[in-house]
Design a protein around this motif. Structure first.
Motif, PDB file in Angstrom:
ATOM      1  N   ALA A 190       0.846  -1.202   0.000  1.00 37.47           N
ATOM      2  CA  ALA A 190       0.000   0.000   0.000  1.00 37.47           C
ATOM      3  C   ALA A 190       0.872   1.239   0.000  1.00 37.47           C
ATOM      4  N   ALA A 191       1.906   1.250   0.825  1.00 33.51           N
ATOM      5  CA  ALA A 191       2.806   2.412   0.877  1.00 33.51           C
ATOM      6  C   ALA A 191       3.564   2.573  -0.434  1.00 33.51           C
ATOM      7  N   GLN A 192       4.096   1.478  -0.959  1.00 30.25           N
ATOM      8  CA  GLN A 192       4.873   1.547  -2.194  1.00 30.25           C
ATOM      9  C   GLN A 192       4.013   1.970  -3.389  1.00 30.25           C
ATOM     10  N   LEU A 193       2.847   1.352  -3.529  1.00 24.77           N
ATOM     11  CA  LEU A 193       1.975   1.694  -4.654  1.00 24.77           C
ATOM     12  C   LEU A 193       1.415   3.098  -4.523  1.00 24.77           C
ATOM     13  N   SER A 194       1.195   3.563  -3.312  1.00 22.71           N
ATOM     14  CA  SER A 194       0.730   4.940  -3.116  1.00 22.71           C
ATOM     15  C   SER A 194       1.796   5.917  -3.575  1.00 22.71           C
ATOM     16  N   ARG A 195       3.067   5.614  -3.297  1.00 26.94           N
ATOM     17  CA  ARG A 195       4.159   6.477  -3.768  1.00 26.94           C
ATOM     18  C   ARG A 195       4.197   6.507  -5.294  1.00 26.94           C
TER      19      ARG A 195
ATOM     20  N   VAL B  18       2.847   9.385 -10.456  1.00 27.86           N
ATOM     21  CA  VAL B  18       2.062   9.473 -11.695  1.00 27.86           C
ATOM     22  C   VAL B  18       1.217  10.750 -11.688  1.00 27.86           C
ATOM     23  N   GLU B  19       0.630  11.091 -10.564  1.00 23.66           N
ATOM     24  CA  GLU B  19      -0.151  12.322 -10.463  1.00 23.66           C
ATOM     25  C   GLU B  19       0.723  13.543 -10.704  1.00 23.66           C
TER      26      GLU B  19
END
Length: 98
Positions: A28-33, A38-39
């Motif tokens: 969750a932390a890695q994919l959120s980063r 991307v944003e």
């Protein structure tokens, strides 16, 4: 964008993957980063930027298309159980049925 461990567990279950609570928190932390990056990239105005096929402006060195190895097909086919017109003959292994 922030992903929660619960969302990661749900995504993993859709992919038929098993994740532990610790793994879900880590992912969750890695994919959120990654989603935050991307944003940030999407926020950049690229309307006047010409698309590139490669990030470096390099030309490939080309060489002549020449055979460098000897043609040993006849030698290889001489020891094959069955050949015809330069092709290897093999037994039929799939019956298509009618």
């Amino acid at each position: 964008m922030s992903l929660t461990p619960k969302e990661i567990t749900h995504i993993a279950s859709l992919a038929r993957l098993k994740t532990s609570r610790v793994e879900a928190e880590f992912y969750a932390a890695q994919l959120s980063r990654i989603m935050d990056l991307v944003e940030q990239m999407n926020a950049v105005d690229t309307r006047d930027i010409e698309p590139m096929s490669h990030p470096q402006d390099l030309a490939l060195r080309l060489r002549a298309d020449e055979a460098t190895a000897a043609n040993l097909r006849q030698d290889y086919q001489a020891v094959a159980p069955a050949t015809k017109n330069g092709l290897y003959l093999v037994p039929k292994v799939i019956d298509q049925g009618n």
